[in-house]
Design an enzyme around this catalytic site. Structure first.
Site, PDB file in Angstrom:
ATOM      1  N   PRO A   2       0.678  -1.050  -0.020  1.00 56.25           N
ATOM      2  CA  PRO A   2       0.158  -0.036  -0.034  1.00 56.25           C
ATOM      3  C   PRO A   2       0.808   1.281  -0.053  1.00 56.25           C
ATOM      4  CG  PRO A   2      -0.359  -1.271   2.165  1.00 56.25           C
ATOM      5  CD  PRO A   2       0.615  -1.920   1.341  1.00 56.25           C
ATOM      6  N   GLU A   3       0.347   2.054  -0.912  1.00 54.24           N
ATOM      7  CA  GLU A   3       1.375   3.468  -0.985  1.00 54.24           C
ATOM      8  C   GLU A   3       0.265   4.300  -0.634  1.00 54.24           C
ATOM      9  OE1 GLU A   3       4.295   4.045  -1.801  1.00 54.24           O
ATOM     10  OE2 GLU A   3       4.832   2.083  -2.456  1.00 54.24           O
ATOM     11  N   ARG A 151      22.710  19.884  -3.171  1.00 49.79           N
ATOM     12  CA  ARG A 151      22.502  18.391  -3.006  1.00 49.79           C
ATOM     13  C   ARG A 151      23.063  17.643  -4.137  1.00 49.79           C
ATOM     14  NH1 ARG A 151      18.825  16.293   1.527  1.00 49.79           N
ATOM     15  NH2 ARG A 151      18.259  18.032   2.496  1.00 49.79           N
TER      16      ARG A 151
END
Ligand SMILES: [Zn+2]
Length: 270
Positions: A2-3, A151
């Site tokens: 499940p997302e 980053r």
């Protein structure tokens, strides 16, 4: 697994059956799921009224005056509302009996899910330090641009970092990067503000679309057969390495980024 869209669909499916209901009893058929179930769940939840069913990242919170039960579906968990007399099956681990004559039942074959407790006014340690919700106004291109400066990590890794934004798993990251035309391997600090705007919009659109489609499964929450299935995905990139790009027809590339398979089009994504 499940997302975020499945968890949000679960929340919307449960809320009308659970909110404003009083908990009559809690039955734990095992003492632990992924983690031990804290004593507060059995000691404090009975007698409480559930004021709201909320979602934060992939956690569901059942809010009461005594605190909140914190549920995570893990790899294979599901929640149903069933008539109290419905016989339990092998992987039904928890029943929260409600004053409606129904039980909220947690089923989880693989037991990576969890049931935890958050005292009133506190934030559980698992919910601390999380980034904004992707469907909230706090999440947009300007936010991603600001957080990504300097980053060097790949933008896909950056996007899947829960401290940056919650609930964007491997599938949704791959699909959003494809939609935005950004290579998953590009350094996060080397993506422009404009392109982060496209990426944030793609994340929102893809998640919102999945939640909308999940709405068709809501009726299953009250039926004892046919567990609410995880959504079938309409995928452009994820899992399609070597297949033709849906946009240009060239073969999609595949590589490993950390532990995760990553698929992208070397022509359409830069
Ligand atoms: Zn392409």
């Amino acid at each position: 697994m499940p997302e975020l869209p499945e968890v949000e669909t679960t929340r919307r499916g449960l809320a009308p059956h659970v909110e404003q209901r009083r908990v009559q009893s809690v039955l734990l058929r095992r003492p632990a799921l992924r983690w031990p179930i804290p004593a507060e769940v059995s000691a404090l939840l009975p007698g409480q009224r559930i004021d709201a069913v909320r979602r934060r990242a992939k956690y569901l919170l059942l809010d009461t005056d005594a605190g909140s039960a914190l549920l995570h579906l893990g790899m294979s968990g599901s929640l149903r509302v069933l008539p109290a007399q419905t016989a339990a099956t092998t992987h039904d681990h928890v029943d929260i009996a409600l004053d409606s004559g129904h039980v909220l039942r947690f089923n989880d074959p693989r037991r990576f899910g969890s049931l935890l407790w958050q005292p009133p006014g506190e934030t559980h340690e698992l919910l601390q330090g999380l980034g904004p919700e992707p469907l909230s106004d706090d999440f947009d291109g300007d936010y991603l641009f600001a957080r990504s400066r300097g980053r060097s990590a790949p933008v896909k890794t950056f996007l899947m970092d829960q401290r940056i934004v919650v609930g964007v798993g491997n599938i949704y990251a791959a699909e959003a990067l494809f939609a935005a035309g950004i290579s998953p391997l590009r350094a996060a600090g080397r993506v422009s503000r404009e392109r982060y705007g496209l990426l944030a919009d793609a994340v929102k659109a893809i998640l919102a679309h999945a939640i909308t489609r999940g709405g068709t499964t809501l009726r299953d929450f009250l039926s004892p057969d046919g567990a609410p299935g995880y959504f079938e995905q309409e995928l452009s990139a994820y899992g399609r390495g070597g297949e033709p790009c849906p946009r240009c027809g060239r073969p999609l590339k595949q590589a490993w980024l950390g532990q995760r398979a990553t698929v992208w089009c070397g022509h359409c994504q830069r």
